[in-house]
Design a protein around this motif. Structure first.
Motif, PDB file in Angstrom:
ATOM      1  N   VAL A 230       0.845  -1.195   0.000  1.00  0.00           N
ATOM      2  CA  VAL A 230       0.000   0.000   0.000  1.00  0.00           C
ATOM      3  C   VAL A 230       0.886   1.253   0.000  1.00  0.00           C
ATOM      4  O   VAL A 230       1.768   1.376   0.853  1.00  0.00           O
ATOM      5  N   PRO A 231       0.675   2.179  -0.937  1.00  0.00           N
ATOM      6  CA  PRO A 231       1.491   3.397  -0.951  1.00  0.00           C
ATOM      7  C   PRO A 231       1.157   4.302   0.227  1.00  0.00           C
ATOM      8  O   PRO A 231       0.022   4.314   0.714  1.00  0.00           O
ATOM      9  N   TYR A 232       2.162   5.030   0.690  1.00  0.00           N
ATOM     10  CA  TYR A 232       1.908   5.990   1.763  1.00  0.00           C
ATOM     11  C   TYR A 232       2.646   7.298   1.483  1.00  0.00           C
ATOM     12  O   TYR A 232       3.652   7.326   0.776  1.00  0.00           O
ATOM     13  N   ILE A 233       2.118   8.387   2.058  1.00  0.00           N
ATOM     14  CA  ILE A 233       2.608   9.740   1.789  1.00  0.00           C
ATOM     15  C   ILE A 233       3.310  10.280   3.030  1.00  0.00           C
ATOM     16  O   ILE A 233       2.790  10.176   4.144  1.00  0.00           O
ATOM     17  N   GLY A 234       4.495  10.844   2.817  1.00  0.00           N
ATOM     18  CA  GLY A 234       5.239  11.507   3.881  1.00  0.00           C
ATOM     19  C   GLY A 234       5.469  12.963   3.530  1.00  0.00           C
ATOM     20  O   GLY A 234       5.114  13.413   2.432  1.00  0.00           O
ATOM     21  N   PRO A 235       6.084  13.739   4.437  1.00  0.00           N
ATOM     22  CA  PRO A 235       6.305  15.171   4.186  1.00  0.00           C
ATOM     23  C   PRO A 235       7.052  15.462   2.892  1.00  0.00           C
ATOM     24  O   PRO A 235       6.753  16.436   2.197  1.00  0.00           O
ATOM     25  N   ALA A 236       8.034  14.615   2.558  1.00  0.00           N
ATOM     26  CA  ALA A 236       8.829  14.869   1.354  1.00  0.00           C
ATOM     27  C   ALA A 236       8.008  14.727   0.077  1.00  0.00           C
ATOM     28  O   ALA A 236       8.407  15.211  -0.978  1.00  0.00           O
TER      29      ALA A 236
END
Length: 404
Positions: A230-236
């Motif tokens: 599952v893709p996940y989003i971080g600050p970068a």
């Protein structure tokens, strides 16, 4: 070697770094250096003080003294141009090799241009070993064997004079465009501030979120990257207004780990805000990111469509007023980052939905014009910097005729 195969003018010769510099290791720096402040070629000057003195390490036994004229070489980033002749007396971290001059065969100005040239950077990249560029490590013995182009002293000075003139002209043009870029960015910021001031009563951000899907951060430990996960989003992954990361660029966690964080699953139209050290960036979740998740340094905002227009709220959260509020709230914090409580209390000026859409439409149009001018200035800067680098490399390797 790249420099070995380079054809030089007949009056030039090649000589290795070791013919001109000897590696040294000087310990015993008494003053406390400030590592968080960058100085040229990584050198922090002796006696430097700052209010952030509490950030300093207590053990400086591995640090090295640097004297004016020494060559400081970052073993991990030399291929990126992180090396040079120091003008300072100070200290560098253990990531640097220090070389003291043992010959007078080079004009200092010519040598400065040479060791920062693109061709030498390519040579150092070739000599650096590691799994990926961020872990490359330069072998000092290999560096000491690098053959340096050595023209006659008179020609070195002529090349240095020429490059001083040409780079000064290019630098002036770059500086002018950088000032223009700064003015345009300030104009953009003022435009946003003016259109968000006194437009309606203020409410806290938490009141604009759907009750069934409250504000939340995401995965605490994502584990190793899983291609089929599952893709996940971080600050970068979050860019400026309107930006959204491509699905193929995101890291992924296992389905099993993601299943433990279903509370933070993303849906199209959600907003994601960064709360880590680079806090304040916001993005909208696209259709292709449906079902993705996010990290603990980001927060999901599932907005109530009957109260808040997404584009309008993105402008508010990336405006100066929100940043001022956040900066005030975390003043004095050791780690400058937001938390859910601070983000939830962010004041949002809230006119009617129609007004929100009108403001968002207007800001989209007007900032697009300014952004086009900023992009034009940045393109000019990029081309000028490219020309500067190419000119230096050609001059210090005898590839162009230097006018008298």
């Amino acid at each position: 070697m790249i420099l070995d195969s380079l054809e030089l003018p007949s009056t030039w010769r090649r000589s290795p770094v070791s013919a001109h510099f000897r590696r040294v290791s000087r310990k015993g720096f008494d003053d406390k250096p400030l590592l968080s402040v960058y100085r040229e070629h990584g050198v922090v000057p002796r006696g430097f003080t700052d209010d952030n003195w509490n950030l300093m390490p207590t053990d400086l036994t591995a640090y090295q003294l640097v004297e004016p004229g020494d060559l400081a070489v970052n073993k991990m980033k030399a291929w990126q141009g992180s090396l040079g002749l120091s003008q300072l007396e100070g200290v560098v971290s253990p990531a640097y090799f220090i070389y003291t001059p043992i010959s007078r065969s080079f004009d200092q100005r010519y040598l400065n241009y040479l060791i920062r040239s693109r061709l030498l950077a390519a040579e150092l990249a070739r000599l650096s070993d590691g799994v990926r560029p961020q872990q490359w490590d330069l072998d000092p013995k290999a560096f000491e064997r690098v053959p340096l182009p050595e023209p006659p002293m008179k020609e070195q000075r002529r090349i240095a004079d020429y490059l001083d003139r040409e780079t000064t002209t290019i630098d002036a043009l770059i500086e002018k465009q950088q000032r223009l870029r700064s003015v345009l960015k300030e104009r953009r910021q003022e435009l946003v501030r003016a259109h968000l001031a006194d437009v309606g009563p203020q409410v806290q951000l938490r009141h604009l979120v759907v009750r069934e899907r409250p504000m939340t951060y995401g995965i605490l430990q994502a584990g190793e990257h899983d291609d089929g996960g599952v893709p996940y989003i971080g600050p970068a992954d979050i860019s400026r207004v309107g930006g959204t990361p491509a699905l193929q660029d995101l890291r992924r966690t296992t389905v099993e780990i993601a299943a433990q964080y279903q509370r933070s699953t993303l849906r199209p139209g959600d907003l994601v805000a960064s709360i880590g050290p680079a806090y304040g960036h916001v993005m909208e979740v696209s259709e292709e990111l449906d079902g993705a998740n996010l990290t603990q340094d980001t927060v999901r905002l599932a907005l109530d469509p009957d109260r808040a227009e997404r584009r309008y709220l993105m402008w508010v959260l990336q405006g100066a007023a929100s940043r001022d509020f956040w900066n005030f709230e975390i003043t004095g914090a050791t780690f400058r980052r937001l938390n859910l409580g601070t983000l939830a209390r962010t004041p949002v000026p809230l006119p009617s939905l129609n007004e929100q859409r009108e403001i968002a439409d207007h800001l989209d149009r007007e900032t697009a014009k300014i952004d086009a001018l900023i992009a034009k200035a940045e393109r000019f800067i990029e081309l000028a910097q490219e020309r500067r680098a190419a000119l230096i490399t050609a001059a210090v390797t005898g590839q162009i005729e230097i006018p008298t």
